[in-house]
Design an enzyme around this catalytic site. Structure first.
Site, PDB file in Angstrom:
ATOM      1  N   LEU A 310       0.805  -1.221   0.000  1.00 21.17           N
ATOM      2  CA  LEU A 310       0.000   0.000   0.000  1.00 21.17           C
ATOM      3  C   LEU A 310       0.835   1.268   0.000  1.00 21.17           C
ATOM      4  O   LEU A 310       0.341   2.327  -0.381  1.00 21.17           O
ATOM      5  CB  LEU A 310      -0.936   0.017   1.219  1.00 21.17           C
ATOM      6  CG  LEU A 310      -1.920  -1.148   1.356  1.00 21.17           C
ATOM      7  CD1 LEU A 310      -2.728  -1.009   2.646  1.00 21.17           C
ATOM      8  CD2 LEU A 310      -2.846  -1.217   0.158  1.00 21.17           C
ATOM      9  N   ARG A 453      21.685 -23.351   8.331  1.00 20.89           N
ATOM     10  CA  ARG A 453      21.217 -23.647   6.977  1.00 20.89           C
ATOM     11  C   ARG A 453      22.313 -23.448   5.941  1.00 20.89           C
ATOM     12  O   ARG A 453      22.416 -24.216   4.985  1.00 20.89           O
ATOM     13  CB  ARG A 453      19.992 -22.796   6.622  1.00 20.89           C
ATOM     14  CG  ARG A 453      19.398 -23.152   5.271  1.00 20.89           C
ATOM     15  CD  ARG A 453      18.074 -22.471   5.025  1.00 20.89           C
ATOM     16  NE  ARG A 453      18.220 -21.036   4.883  1.00 20.89           N
ATOM     17  CZ  ARG A 453      17.195 -20.207   4.646  1.00 20.89           C
ATOM     18  NH1 ARG A 453      15.974 -20.685   4.563  1.00 20.89           N
ATOM     19  NH2 ARG A 453      17.395 -18.917   4.516  1.00 20.89           N
ATOM     20  N   TYR A 515       6.561 -23.141  16.492  1.00 19.52           N
ATOM     21  CA  TYR A 515       7.564 -23.040  15.424  1.00 19.52           C
ATOM     22  C   TYR A 515       7.961 -24.444  15.010  1.00 19.52           C
ATOM     23  O   TYR A 515       8.258 -25.286  15.855  1.00 19.52           O
ATOM     24  CB  TYR A 515       8.801 -22.335  15.968  1.00 19.52           C
ATOM     25  CG  TYR A 515       9.180 -21.043  15.307  1.00 19.52           C
ATOM     26  CD1 TYR A 515       9.974 -21.026  14.169  1.00 19.52           C
ATOM     27  CD2 TYR A 515       8.770 -19.827  15.849  1.00 19.52           C
ATOM     28  CE1 TYR A 515      10.354 -19.826  13.582  1.00 19.52           C
ATOM     29  CE2 TYR A 515       9.156 -18.627  15.279  1.00 19.52           C
ATOM     30  CZ  TYR A 515       9.947 -18.643  14.139  1.00 19.52           C
ATOM     31  OH  TYR A 515      10.320 -17.455  13.568  1.00 19.52           O
TER      32      TYR A 515
END
Length: 603
Positions: A310, A453, A515
């Site tokens: 927006l 990761r 989670y």
């Protein structure tokens, strides 16, 4: 927004020009194709894995248990060199920037810094989803920004939005670049010029009202910078998301963020007093700093969660608190996950939550132990007499037990009172105190786990987290069902080696946050990102079926648009599109967040 001078200290004190810990060209300090700092990573040397650097408590400490875990759980050999991935992006990887010389002249005329250099463009083309990082290491993006701009003030943003509106260009706001929802990803079919509007140089503290405990900052200020500067003045915002080292105040607003210490300080919607957002129609803001007003719908809530679709958030006033006199960590070990959840439920029922309360399931508890630098396999929690006491005398099963980590903040008497109540409730549900060291270590590891990761990808292991909020009476069912679904999908996809664990991270009167972390070896899979997405989609379907939300604080972005209409109803989607049409009739903020595309009939 103007403030009374008598509440701001000396007129010359503000604004405060903040020297950020993160440079303007963030790739100078941060990894361009991974998480966090360049000097912080897991490496193999001297027969063990180490975490480099001194930024985190485990820095330069020997972590011998990772190698065994990698072999047994993921079938990888961490003693061998991992795959490094691609080098820095080069010009020939991508199409040249689609931006006219006239536009660049206009940017020069309004003295707004910009770049069309390939590395800057690629760095601003992504957040930190699995897809983002895998693409950086192995491939190229379909679409990247044509030009990156660095406004320095609210007025600069007003000028930029005017330029984009006049020339029918696209603006994608970019804060800290930590999005895990695909929110800053460029729509692949967008043919217009795409501007990445980086707010990082808008990071001044504009004023601080000591009497009313409110601070107003430009939206680009990074979490660690905000807390450091507030601490110098004796205050804290208390807002500490896992990404707070790198994420921005404006990003917290745009994604409707939550922090680890929300029990004491509140979520972002609890902290916000005032937001200023620039749209193609003009500036959306409230012209009062009153703590609460009954004046129709609260348009702050239109801005929060709008995810750059927006307009651009430029200035934010939030509540602050004096720095706590006392901070103490703690931990409780439970015989099983169900006992821990019941304890958390009772703590929430009694409304005696400490600043942070988190519960790891058994799988995550074991995963946390492999990052312990101690020589024994169990680590401090299960060493020596304590291990004997917990497992033999108390009968806790190491394959079922779980741990709750705690953080208490306040004055000394408040902390002591809170500790007494929480530990008493823990005892009622079979819990045993596991000490401050384990609590502090569990809290701090939150910032290090994200680096895992990068290590894993070098050995053909992909991983990602996803979260949900869920009513209390459905927590155990949701966790059990999602674990079953993930196990079934892994078998269906031919995945033998994987890890999947869960933790409860935040509590409310009516429910909590769960989670999940999923990682798997993709040696026999050609498109691991697609497979991971498929598994997560099945898990997300089950989460929704069990009464969970599509997101608690990660947001919708582009990854979770499938579930957005079902969450807010068709009427809700149309209401959002009506706001979009009013504020951005030419779709300048064409992020494709929340809904996958904006029907032309709606604009």
């Amino acid at each position: 927004m103007n403030m009374p001078v008598h509440n701001q200290g000396k007129r010359s004190d503000y604004p405060i020009n903040v020297k950020s810990a993160i440079p303007k060209h963030r790739q100078e300090l941060l990894k361009w194709n991974g998480w966090g700092y360049k000097d912080s990573k897991f490496v193999y040397k001297n027969d063990a894995v180490y975490f480099t650097g001194k930024r985190y408590p485990i820095g330069e400490l020997r972590l011998p248990h990772l190698i065994k875990f990698g072999t047994e759980q993921l079938n990888i050999d961490l003693t061998k060199p991992g795959i490094q991935g691609r080098e820095l992006p080069i010009e020939s990887d991508y199409s040249p920037p689609k931006v006219s010389p006239e536009i660049l002249v206009q940017l020069d005329n309004v003295r707004i810094s910009y770049s069309i250099e390939i590395t800057d463009r690629v760095v601003h083309a992504h957040g930190h989803t699995l897809k983002d990082i895998y693409t950086l290491r192995n491939s190229v993006f379909e679409r990247i920004p044509d030009v990156v701009v660095w406004p320095r003030s609210h007025q600069d943003v007003v000028e930029l939005v005017k330029i984009a509106d006049t020339h029918d260009m696209v603006i994608i706001p970019f804060g800290g670049g930590t999005s895990v929802s695909g929110a800053v990803e460029c729509p692949s079919k967008e043919t217009r010029t795409i501007i990445s509007l980086d707010t990082s140089q808008m990071n001044r503290i504009l004023w601080l009202d000591k009497e009313n405990l409110v601070v107003c900052c430009e939206s680009g200020i990074i979490g660690q910078d905000l807390e450091r500067e507030l601490a110098k003045l004796g205050y804290t915002s208390g807002h500490e998301p896992d990404s707070y080292e790198f994420s921005s105040l404006g990003g917290w607003v745009a994604t409707r963020a939550s922090g680890m210490k929300k029990n004491t300080y509140g979520n972002i919607e609890d902290l916000i007093v005032h937001v200023k957002m620039v749209t193609p129609l003009g500036v959306l803001q409230k012209n009062t700093q009153a703590p609460r007003i009954s004046c129709g719908p609260d348009f702050n809530h239109v801005i929060m969660g709008s995810e750059g679709s927006l307009g651009v958030v430029t200035e934010v006033a939030i509540k602050i608190r004096p720095l706590p006199q006392c901070r103490r960590y703690g931990s409780i070990v439970f015989p099983d996950f169900a006992a821990g959840v019941k304890c958390m439920r009772e703590v929430a029922r009694k409304r005696c939550q400490p600043a942070s309360i988190r519960l790891m399931d058994n799988d995550q508890f074991k995963f946390g132990l492999i990052l312990k630098p101690e020589s024994s396999c169990g680590g401090a929690l299960l060493d020596g007499l304590k291990k004997f006491y917990i497992t033999k005398l108390k009968g806790f099963d190491p394959d079922r037990m779980c741990v709750m980590t705690l953080l208490f903040e306040g004055d000394e008497s408040e902390v002591k009172s809170s500790e007494k109540r929480v530990y008493a409730i823990g005892t009622r549900f079979g819990g045993l105190s596991a000490g401050q060291t384990n609590g502090e270590r569990g809290y701090m590891l939150t910032f290090v786990i994200a680096y895992i990761r990068d290590l894993a990808m070098g050995y053909k292991v992909v991983g990602e987290s996803f979260e949900t909020s869920v009513p209390w009476d459905r927590v155990l069912t949701l966790v059990a069902n999602v674990k079953t679904v993930v196990a079934q999908e892994c078998r269906k996809q031919g995945i033998t080696y994987y890890v999947f664990n869960a933790r409860v991270t935040q509590t409310y009167d009516a429910g909590c946050v769960v989670y999940f972390y999923l990682g798997f070896n993709y040696s026999n899979i050609t498109d691991p990102v697609h497979v991971h997405h498929t598994i997560e989609e099945k898990a997300r379907d089950e989460i929704v079926n069990c009464g969970g939300s599509i997101s608690h604080h990660h947001g919708v972005g582009k990854l979770r648009t499938k579930w957005y209409p079902g969450t807010i109803s068709k009427v809700g989607v149309n209401l959002y599109l009506a706001a979009k049409k009013e504020l951005d009739p030419k779709n300048i903020f064409a992020t494709n967040n929340l809904v996958s595309s904006i029907p032309k009939a709606k604009l």
